[in-house]
Design an enzyme around this catalytic site. Structure first.
Site, PDB file in Angstrom:
ATOM      1  CG  LEU A 178      -1.929   6.120  -6.506  1.00 57.21           C
ATOM      2  CD1 LEU A 178      -2.300   6.906  -5.262  1.00 57.21           C
ATOM      3  CD2 LEU A 178      -2.984   6.994  -7.630  1.00 57.21           C
TER       4      LEU A 178
ATOM      5  CE  LYS B  43      20.541   0.417   8.538  1.00 59.01           C
ATOM      6  NZ  LYS B  43      21.992   0.618   8.691  1.00 59.01           N
TER       7      LYS B  43
ATOM      8  N   GLY C 187     -28.342  -1.010  -7.265  1.00 52.18           N
ATOM      9  CA  GLY C 187     -28.812   0.085  -6.242  1.00 52.18           C
ATOM     10  C   GLY C 187     -29.721   0.270  -7.869  1.00 52.18           C
TER      11      GLY C 187
ATOM     12  CD  GLU D 166     -18.730   2.097 -10.943  1.00 54.46           C
ATOM     13  OE1 GLU D 166     -19.230   1.064 -10.283  1.00 54.46           O
ATOM     14  OE2 GLU D 166     -20.125   3.031 -12.221  1.00 54.46           O
TER      15      GLU D 166
ATOM     16  N   GLY E  63     -23.520  -4.620  -6.180  1.00 58.67           N
ATOM     17  CA  GLY E  63     -22.706  -5.149  -5.155  1.00 58.67           C
ATOM     18  C   GLY E  63     -23.630  -6.599  -5.722  1.00 58.67           C
TER      19      GLY E  63
ATOM     20  NE  ARG F 269     -23.342 -15.003 -12.573  1.00 61.85           N
ATOM     21  CZ  ARG F 269     -21.696 -15.516 -11.589  1.00 61.85           C
ATOM     22  NH1 ARG F 269     -22.665 -13.978 -10.993  1.00 61.85           N
ATOM     23  NH2 ARG F 269     -20.937 -15.704 -11.808  1.00 61.85           N
TER      24      ARG F 269
ATOM     25  CB  CYS G 173     -24.766  -2.164 -10.551  1.00 68.10           C
ATOM     26  SG  CYS G 173     -24.691  -3.777 -11.518  1.00 68.10           S
TER      27      CYS G 173
ATOM     28  CB  SER H  30      -1.408  -0.200   1.329  1.00 69.48           C
ATOM     29  OG  SER H  30      -1.797  -1.318   1.420  1.00 69.48           O
TER      30      SER H  30
ATOM     31  CG  HIS I 269     -20.559  -1.249 -12.020  1.00 67.05           C
ATOM     32  ND1 HIS I 269     -20.527  -0.852 -11.203  1.00 67.05           N
ATOM     33  CD2 HIS I 269     -21.186  -2.494 -12.977  1.00 67.05           C
ATOM     34  CE1 HIS I 269     -21.190  -2.355 -10.965  1.00 67.05           C
ATOM     35  NE2 HIS I 269     -21.275  -3.642 -11.596  1.00 67.05           N
TER      36      HIS I 269
END
Length: 546
Positions: free
Chosen positions: A20, A190, A383, A520, A354, A473, A381, A15, A518
């Site tokens: 990026l 280090k 939603g 986004e 989801g 689906r 989706c 991470s 989607h």
């Protein structure tokens, strides 16, 4: 000019932001007029992240060609403003699957199949496949952390490639951590020294070291790292924490990273055109009034699960000159008694996609509250499907309306599983609208949509034909279309054969829209997605809820 390969590795811990960093370097090189592509190599054994729990892996990013990929491909697309695909993401699972398939087929002529050379050769072929269209530079990010057992075949493959492609065509960039110890008031080198030592132990000498740090590294610290890590004194750069991820390209430019890369790889000496990135940073620092928006979902404990949603709302804020303030609300905890409190002070509500039934009833309660209280609502989706269920229950009076995903024997399956269809990309657009008793195929990748005039959707897109990416689906059951239309629901986007509903909206509402796809996945800081742009605009014009 032969394609130049830049390999980005990471050390000390995960991470740190390799994705990026790779995307930002790509953006700088593209700003120099170079043709750039990027690839992510993931060491995990899954063939792709499509079956992985979002709490473990974060968002599954979907490309136009239907690849389920690592979320870093979202960064690549957003920073380079160009599409990625199947060849831009390989996993250990995909590599091993290919090797085993070849072995079973007899391609190795009875030879003993080994990690070296068979697996490493497969990895090298995957790397070279990303640069077959005259790219000047290919940036390859190696997932995981140096020292991980599962990453060794990938590191061995990129070690071999330097010898095969020539030193002048390969560059190794290592991203590491230089922690600041507040109690001592010191930066510690280090961890970086040990990380580079680990990389050298497998035959790779870093050419450039990016040092992730809370503070700027002074020249003495950079010189010390250069000395102990055997790199040029001007090849150690600070990758300092910034307020927004979209400040990273300009931060790297100010450090001179792209110039050093250009010198080491003998790239054309062109000054980068960074006007777009300068404009983005200027708008980030002058955001305008705040607009409070909720993301109501079940993966909110890990923000990476909604990475592209988050960034798309940021993009929309930039375009609307608004500072989008996000509140993540767990749909599991929403009840009829507390829904008003949960959404208090919000100007817009977004319910994302989801899988599975957990948290669905909370989403439906949220949507009803947003609809009845005239709060701008955006459903994506699942939603959108929850919006249809809510409307069928509370406006049509079909109390038991549901999706077959959550209630296989519901008497009112307003969302249902349809039979297989074929992929339009293969020139066989043959969808079937009949109910499927079992099975069904996930709709993945880009599909066409025809937009109805004089609708919110058309107002946003300003065109009647679009292409958007899907990952689901279940579909809207058109047997209920006429009843829903009679009660005010508008089907503003459908597939070209009118078999599949893609967008729903309500007329008598400030802004209420749901889409099956989607959006986004097609937003970036230079061009906010039309639906996100209009959602944030509508939200900024409303009073606060509650």
């Amino acid at each position: 000019m032969k394609t130049k390969f830049i390999f980005v590795t990471g050390g000390v811990l995960s991470s740190l932001g390799k994705g990026l960093a790779a995307a930002s370097i790509g953006a700088l090189l593209k700003a120099r007029g170079l043709k750039v592509t990027i690839q992510k190599l993931d060491p995990y054994i899954n063939v792709d992240p499509g079956t992985m729990n979002p709490f473990q892996h974060g968002e599954v990013y979907v490309t136009d060609d239907g690849a389920e990929t690592d979320l870093d491909l979202g960064h690549y697309e957003r920073y380079l403003d160009q599409p990625m695909g199947q060849i831009n993401n390989f996993t250990s699972g995909r590599i091993y699957h290919s090797v085993i398939t070849k072995e079973r087929r007899g391609d190795y002529l009875g030879g003993t199949v080994q990690v070296i050379p068979h697996v490493t050769d497969e990895i090298k072929d995957a790397i070279k496949s990303v640069a077959q269209n005259g790219e000047d530079v290919a940036i390859i990010e190696i997932g995981g952390t140096v020292g991980d057992i599962e990453g060794l075949p990938f590191l061995e493959a990129i070690r071999q490639l330097r010898g095969e492609l020539g030193k002048e065509n390969v560059l190794y960039i290592h991203l590491t951590l230089v922690p600041y110890i507040k109690a001592a008031g010191e930066l510690k080198t280090k961890p970086t020294q040990h990380s580079v030592k680990e990389l050298r132990s497998i035959g790779i000498q870093a050419d450039i070291i990016l040092c992730r740090s809370e503070v700027d590294l002074d020249q003495d610290i950079k010189s010390k790292i250069a000395l102990f890590c055997n790199v040029d004194r001007d090849a150690v750069f600070t990758a300092k924490d910034v307020k927004s991820i979209y400040e990273v390209p300009m931060a790297f430019y100010e450090e001179g990273i792209d110039q050093k890369i250009a010198i080491m790889l003998k790239l054309p000496a062109k000054n980068p055109n960074l006007q777009k990135w300068e404009d983005i940073v200027l708008r980030l620092h002058n955001p305008g009034p705040k607009v409070n928006i909720a993301i109501v979902g079940k993966y909110v404990d890990l923000k990476e699960s909604y990475k592209s949603l988050h960034e798309s709302l940021v993009h929309a804020g930039l375009e609307n000159q608004r500072e989008v303030v996000l509140r993540y609300v767990n749909s599991d905890g929403i009840t009829p008694e507390n829904v008003a409190d949960q959404l208090a002070g919000l100007q817009g509500v977004l319910v994302p996609g989801g899988f599975g039934s957990r948290g669905v009833e909370g989403k439906i309660l949220t949507i009803r509250y947003a609809r009845e209280n005239k709060i701008p609502f955006f459903g994506i989706c699942l939603g959108m499907q929850c919006a249809v269920i809510e409307y069928a229950r509370n406006v049509l009076g079909l109390d038991l309306a549901n999706s077959q995903e959550f209630d296989p024997v519901t008497p009112h399956p307003v969302i249902y599983l349809i039979k297989e269809w074929f992929d339009f990309r293969n020139n066989v657009l043959q969808k079937r609208c009949e109910k499927s008793e079992k099975g069904g195929t996930m709709r993945l990748g880009a599909y066409p949509c025809v937009i109805k005039p004089d609708t919110r959707a058309f107002e946003a897109y300003q065109t009647d034909h679009i292409m958007e990416r899907h990952r689901h689906r279940y579909e809207f059951n058109k047997e209920y279309a006429s009843r829903l239309e009679e009660h005010g629901m508008v089907f503003s986007g459908q597939s070209p054969d009118e078999c599949l509903v893609e967008i729903i909206e309500l007329k008598d509402h400030p802004w209420f829209l749901g889409c099956q796809f989607h959006p986004e996945f097609k937003s970036n800081p230079m061009h906010a997605h039309p639906l996100f742009r209009e959602f944030v605009r509508a939200s900024s014009l409303t009073g606060k809820a509650g």
